[in-house]
Scaffold this active site. Structure first.
Site, PDB file in Angstrom:
ATOM      1  N   THR A 170       0.810  -1.222   0.000  1.00 11.67           N
ATOM      2  CA  THR A 170       0.000   0.000   0.000  1.00 11.67           C
ATOM      3  C   THR A 170       0.840   1.267   0.000  1.00 11.67           C
ATOM      4  O   THR A 170       0.459   2.278  -0.593  1.00 11.67           O
ATOM      5  CB  THR A 170      -0.936   0.005   1.230  1.00 11.67           C
ATOM      6  OG1 THR A 170      -1.803  -1.139   1.163  1.00 11.67           O
ATOM      7  CG2 THR A 170      -1.797   1.257   1.265  1.00 11.67           C
ATOM      8  N   ASP A 199       1.706  -7.471  -4.712  1.00 17.21           N
ATOM      9  CA  ASP A 199       0.808  -7.213  -3.595  1.00 17.21           C
ATOM     10  C   ASP A 199       1.146  -8.258  -2.545  1.00 17.21           C
ATOM     11  O   ASP A 199       1.354  -9.423  -2.865  1.00 17.21           O
ATOM     12  CB  ASP A 199      -0.648  -7.361  -4.050  1.00 17.21           C
ATOM     13  CG  ASP A 199      -1.626  -6.987  -2.949  1.00 17.21           C
ATOM     14  OD1 ASP A 199      -1.721  -7.767  -1.969  1.00 17.21           O
ATOM     15  OD2 ASP A 199      -2.299  -5.957  -3.060  1.00 17.21           O
ATOM     16  N   THR A 238       1.247  -4.771   4.186  1.00 17.39           N
ATOM     17  CA  THR A 238       1.005  -5.106   5.591  1.00 17.39           C
ATOM     18  C   THR A 238       0.413  -6.493   5.801  1.00 17.39           C
ATOM     19  O   THR A 238       0.608  -7.094   6.857  1.00 17.39           O
ATOM     20  CB  THR A 238       0.062  -4.071   6.233  1.00 17.39           C
ATOM     21  OG1 THR A 238      -1.185  -4.052   5.511  1.00 17.39           O
ATOM     22  CG2 THR A 238       0.681  -2.684   6.204  1.00 17.39           C
ATOM     23  N   ASP A 239      -0.315  -7.019   4.819  1.00 22.14           N
ATOM     24  CA  ASP A 239      -1.050  -8.260   5.051  1.00 22.14           C
ATOM     25  C   ASP A 239      -0.152  -9.430   5.428  1.00 22.14           C
ATOM     26  O   ASP A 239      -0.523 -10.265   6.250  1.00 22.14           O
ATOM     27  CB  ASP A 239      -1.893  -8.626   3.821  1.00 22.14           C
ATOM     28  CG  ASP A 239      -3.099  -7.721   3.652  1.00 22.14           C
ATOM     29  OD1 ASP A 239      -3.449  -7.010   4.624  1.00 22.14           O
ATOM     30  OD2 ASP A 239      -3.696  -7.718   2.567  1.00 22.14           O
ATOM     31  N   THR A 297       2.332  -9.366  14.976  1.00 25.37           N
ATOM     32  CA  THR A 297       1.115  -9.793  14.295  1.00 25.37           C
ATOM     33  C   THR A 297       0.364  -8.566  13.802  1.00 25.37           C
ATOM     34  O   THR A 297       0.321  -7.547  14.495  1.00 25.37           O
ATOM     35  CB  THR A 297       0.207 -10.578  15.269  1.00 25.37           C
ATOM     36  OG1 THR A 297       0.855 -11.791  15.650  1.00 25.37           O
ATOM     37  CG2 THR A 297      -1.132 -10.911  14.632  1.00 25.37           C
TER      38      THR A 297
END
Length: 347
Positions: free
Chosen positions: A14, A58, A90-91, A166
């Site tokens: 992102t 991504d 970030t995922d 996390t």
């Protein structure tokens, strides 16, 4: 090595996204545009270079091959820079930071993962402050040595050990948390380092990379009413070598004979079953309750206070590195890169 120089490695995510004019969806753009959006980085007293992966991804498309590529980039440029910043989506950032913590041995420089919840070109982006702080930490030295010589994640106002982290919130600028280990630093007017939490153990020899990852693993999250057929299907996946069992509370699981029989069948045929709690904080304490004591008898290995992300990467790493299952089990029980808390093992 150039004095105070940092390499930024851009993988995608992102932080470097723009809106596609046709679809309106976010898609990646190049790092040069990020540098234009954050002209402050030119004010640093150290030199900054950037490298963009040939194929920007991504983070939800992440595969272990990207971890190997990142290790190679760091290894090949290790003597040129005093630290590294990896811009990442970030995922799966916690997975990547965990993986590199195990893949990079004798690391004595900072490898700082960061990203953002909003694209860096937007007015309220969190990416600008994250990038600036990550660069400052990556370049920070004390008595000629890195202040934070480990793989970490910087997000919001905190720096965390990578394999303790996390993603806990899909929208907050404080998206990442480390529930079982304190922050390595807190970022405010000053960067306040928590020196007692940083790994300053002696490094022996040059940087070594071990990039193999055995992906023949699965995750089984327990829930009330779980069908035995589901457990049976997962434990009979062809070639399965490791199973992360996400249990309740302090490592508890059903005590019915059907469930225990299936777990015992799995361990008997050489599948490593790793017990990790579903809770965000706290630890697996096998034997504390009868429900977990029976798991010990089935040959299940305790994950103590490890995160699921770190458990995935540690298990894949060990399964590739060691062919003897007893070695895999041995090192699952030991903190090899600060991913579990020794005091919990002894309690």
């Amino acid at each position: 090595m150039a004095d105070k120089s940092v390499l930024i490695i851009y993988t995608g995510g992102t932080i470097g996204m723009v809106n596609d004019p046709e679809t309106g969806a976010l898609c990646p753009f190049n790092f040069e545009e990020i540098a234009k959006a954050v002209p402050e980085i030119k004010e640093f007293s150290f030199h900054i270079d950037s490298y963009t992966l040939p194929e920007i991804i991504d983070s939800s498309d992440l595969q272990p091959a990207v971890w190997a590529e990142l290790c190679k980039i760091i290894r090949d440029n290790y003597d040129k820079y005093c630290g590294f910043v990896i811009l990442h989506g970030t995922d799966t950032m916690a997975y990547s930071a965990s993986a590199l913590s195990f893949m990079l041995n004798n690391l004595d420089k900072a490898v700082v993962f960061t990203g953002s919840q909003l694209p860096i070109g937007t007015i309220r982006t969190d990416g600008r402050e994250n990038l600036i702080a990550a660069l400052e930490i990556a370049a920070a030295t004390m008595d000629g040595k890195a202040v934070v010589p480990e793989v970490c994640i910087l997000f919001g106002a905190k720096l965390f050990r990578g394999n303790r982290t996390t993603k806990a919130d899909a929208e907050s600028f404080n998206a990442f948390q480390s529930f079982n280990y304190p922050p390595l630093a807190e970022i405010g007017i000053h960067i306040d380092y928590n020196y007692s939490a940083i790994d300053y153990s002696p490094r022996t020899g040059q940087l070594q990379t071990y990039t193999g990852m055995d992906t023949n693993i699965a995750i089984l999250k327990l829930f009330p009413g779980i069908r035995i057929e589901l457990i049976d299907a997962i434990t009979h996946i062809p070639g399965l070598k490791g199973l992360i069992l996400e249990t309740y509370g302090a490592g508890n699981a059903p005590t019915n004979e059907q469930f225990l029989t299936k777990i015992k069948e799995a361990t008997d045929k050489g599948i490593v079953v790793y017990n990790v709690t579903q809770c965000e904080g706290g630890a697996v304490e096998m034997g504390r309750y009868e429900t977990s004591r029976k798991m010990i008898n089935c040959g299940v290995i305790s994950g103590y206070d490890i995160t699921t992300e770190a458990a995935v990467c540690k298990l894949m790493h060990l399964l590739d590195k060691y062919k003897d299952i007893n070695d895999v089990k041995k090192y699952l029980n030991l903190p090899i890169k600060g991913e579990i808390t020794p005091k919990r093992i002894c309690s």
